[in-house]
Design a protein around this motif. Structure first.
Motif, PDB file in Angstrom:
ATOM      1  N   ARG A  17       0.833  -1.204   0.000  1.00 25.12           N
ATOM      2  CA  ARG A  17       0.000   0.000   0.000  1.00 25.12           C
ATOM      3  C   ARG A  17       0.871   1.260   0.000  1.00 25.12           C
ATOM      4  NH1 ARG A  17      -5.089   2.031   1.894  1.00 25.12           N
ATOM      5  NH2 ARG A  17      -5.012   4.184   1.223  1.00 25.12           N
ATOM      6  N   ILE A  18       1.940   1.244   0.783  1.00 24.36           N
ATOM      7  CA  ILE A  18       2.845   2.396   0.839  1.00 24.36           C
ATOM      8  C   ILE A  18       3.478   2.629  -0.525  1.00 24.36           C
ATOM      9  CG2 ILE A  18       5.022   3.239   1.825  1.00 24.36           C
ATOM     10  CD1 ILE A  18       4.147   1.674   4.421  1.00 24.36           C
ATOM     11  N   SER A  22       2.329   1.784  -3.449  1.00 23.06           N
ATOM     12  CA  SER A  22       1.292   2.277  -4.348  1.00 23.06           C
ATOM     13  C   SER A  22       1.019   3.762  -4.122  1.00 23.06           C
ATOM     14  CB  SER A  22       0.009   1.461  -4.133  1.00 23.06           C
ATOM     15  OG  SER A  22      -1.035   1.971  -4.923  1.00 23.06           O
ATOM     16  N   ASP A  23       0.870   4.147  -2.862  1.00 22.00           N
ATOM     17  CA  ASP A  23       0.582   5.549  -2.541  1.00 22.00           C
ATOM     18  C   ASP A  23       1.735   6.475  -2.915  1.00 22.00           C
ATOM     19  OD1 ASP A  23      -1.872   4.769  -1.555  1.00 22.00           O
ATOM     20  OD2 ASP A  23      -1.342   5.028   0.568  1.00 22.00           O
ATOM     21  N   VAL A  24       2.957   6.071  -2.604  1.00 23.19           N
ATOM     22  CA  VAL A  24       4.117   6.935  -2.860  1.00 23.19           C
ATOM     23  C   VAL A  24       4.343   7.107  -4.362  1.00 23.19           C
ATOM     24  CG1 VAL A  24       6.634   7.113  -2.623  1.00 23.19           C
ATOM     25  CG2 VAL A  24       5.230   6.528  -0.638  1.00 23.19           C
ATOM     26  N   THR A  25       4.226   6.028  -5.140  1.00 24.31           N
ATOM     27  CA  THR A  25       4.425   6.168  -6.584  1.00 24.31           C
ATOM     28  C   THR A  25       3.326   7.035  -7.194  1.00 24.31           C
ATOM     29  OG1 THR A  25       3.353   4.009  -6.958  1.00 24.31           O
ATOM     30  CG2 THR A  25       5.775   4.065  -6.923  1.00 24.31           C
ATOM     31  N   ARG A  26       2.096   6.881  -6.719  1.00 25.62           N
ATOM     32  CA  ARG A  26       0.994   7.723  -7.211  1.00 25.62           C
ATOM     33  C   ARG A  26       1.224   9.173  -6.833  1.00 25.62           C
ATOM     34  NH1 ARG A  26      -3.348   6.585  -3.902  1.00 25.62           N
ATOM     35  NH2 ARG A  26      -2.567   8.339  -2.726  1.00 25.62           N
ATOM     36  N   ASP A  27       1.577   9.416  -5.557  1.00 21.37           N
ATOM     37  CA  ASP A  27       1.819  10.786  -5.101  1.00 21.37           C
ATOM     38  C   ASP A  27       3.073  11.381  -5.740  1.00 21.37           C
ATOM     39  OD1 ASP A  27      -0.424  10.475  -3.551  1.00 21.37           O
ATOM     40  OD2 ASP A  27       0.661  10.266  -1.652  1.00 21.37           O
ATOM     41  N   PRO A  38      -0.086   4.355  -9.829  1.00 23.61           N
ATOM     42  CA  PRO A  38       0.238   3.588  -8.623  1.00 23.61           C
ATOM     43  C   PRO A  38       0.870   2.241  -8.992  1.00 23.61           C
ATOM     44  CG  PRO A  38      -2.105   4.160  -8.670  1.00 23.61           C
ATOM     45  CD  PRO A  38      -1.498   4.672  -9.929  1.00 23.61           C
ATOM     46  N   ASN A  53       1.455  -1.386  -8.135  1.00 22.15           N
ATOM     47  CA  ASN A  53       0.898  -2.445  -7.308  1.00 22.15           C
ATOM     48  C   ASN A  53       1.843  -3.635  -7.379  1.00 22.15           C
ATOM     49  OD1 ASN A  53      -1.023  -3.342  -5.563  1.00 22.15           O
ATOM     50  ND2 ASN A  53      -2.557  -3.810  -7.119  1.00 22.15           N
TER      51      ASN A  53
END
Length: 162
Positions: A121-122, A124-129, A134, A136
């Motif tokens: 989850r981290i 995914s969130d960091v790459t998206r942000d 994201p 996965n």
């Protein structure tokens, strides 16, 4: 339970495992693509390296297990780097009832397996942000990772001069 030769029952020790804490120990994300400035559509090729570490804590039955991820995304078919991410994700575990000879594999297989959904989850969130779709992560086979590491260590010991 199993029976021994005289009909008496033997009980297997009950394994207790509790996650006491989990946290990001270190995190770095570098968006190289935006620093250089790129245009057009790019196809990423992501390389994932995983390292595990476990150590006993001063308190009885407590262990810290750290999963270290190094992710490098490059342009597919090229050498241009898109982003680099380094993540150390740790968990503190209370473990009882695991025989001493099975503790090492338990710490490096079962503990990271419990933490993996949070680590995924981290990422995914960091790459998206960080400006990318994201990421996965695929499931990591911690059992195979452990077996490979043990085989490598055995090879190293065999090639070392006495």
């Amino acid at each position: 339970m199993s029976e021994n030769g005289n009909g008496a029952q033997q009980t297997q020790p009950q394994i207790k495992m509790q996650v006491l804490a989990q946290y990001i120990r270190d995190l770095s994300f570098e968006n190289i693509l935006s620093q250089k400035g790129a245009s057009g559509e790019v196809q990423p090729d992501v390389q994932v390296q995983v390292n595990l570490d476990a150590k006993k804590r001063p308190i009885d039955h407590q262990f810290e297990v750290v999963t270290k991820l190094n992710l490098t995304s490059k342009v597919k078919g090229g050498t241009e780097t898109l982003f680099i991410m380094e993540l150390e994700y740790a968990g503190v575990f209370h473990i009882e009832g695991v025989p001493e000879d099975q503790l090492h594999p338990f710490l490096l297989i079962e503990c990271p397996r419990m933490l993996f959904p949070f680590l995924r989850r981290i990422v995914s969130d960091v790459t998206r942000d960080g400006g990318f779709p994201p990421l996965n992560l695929e499931n990591i086979d911690f059992l195979q990772l452990y077996r490979t590491e043990m085989a490598n260590r055995t090879k190293e010991q065999e090639t070392q001069p006495n």
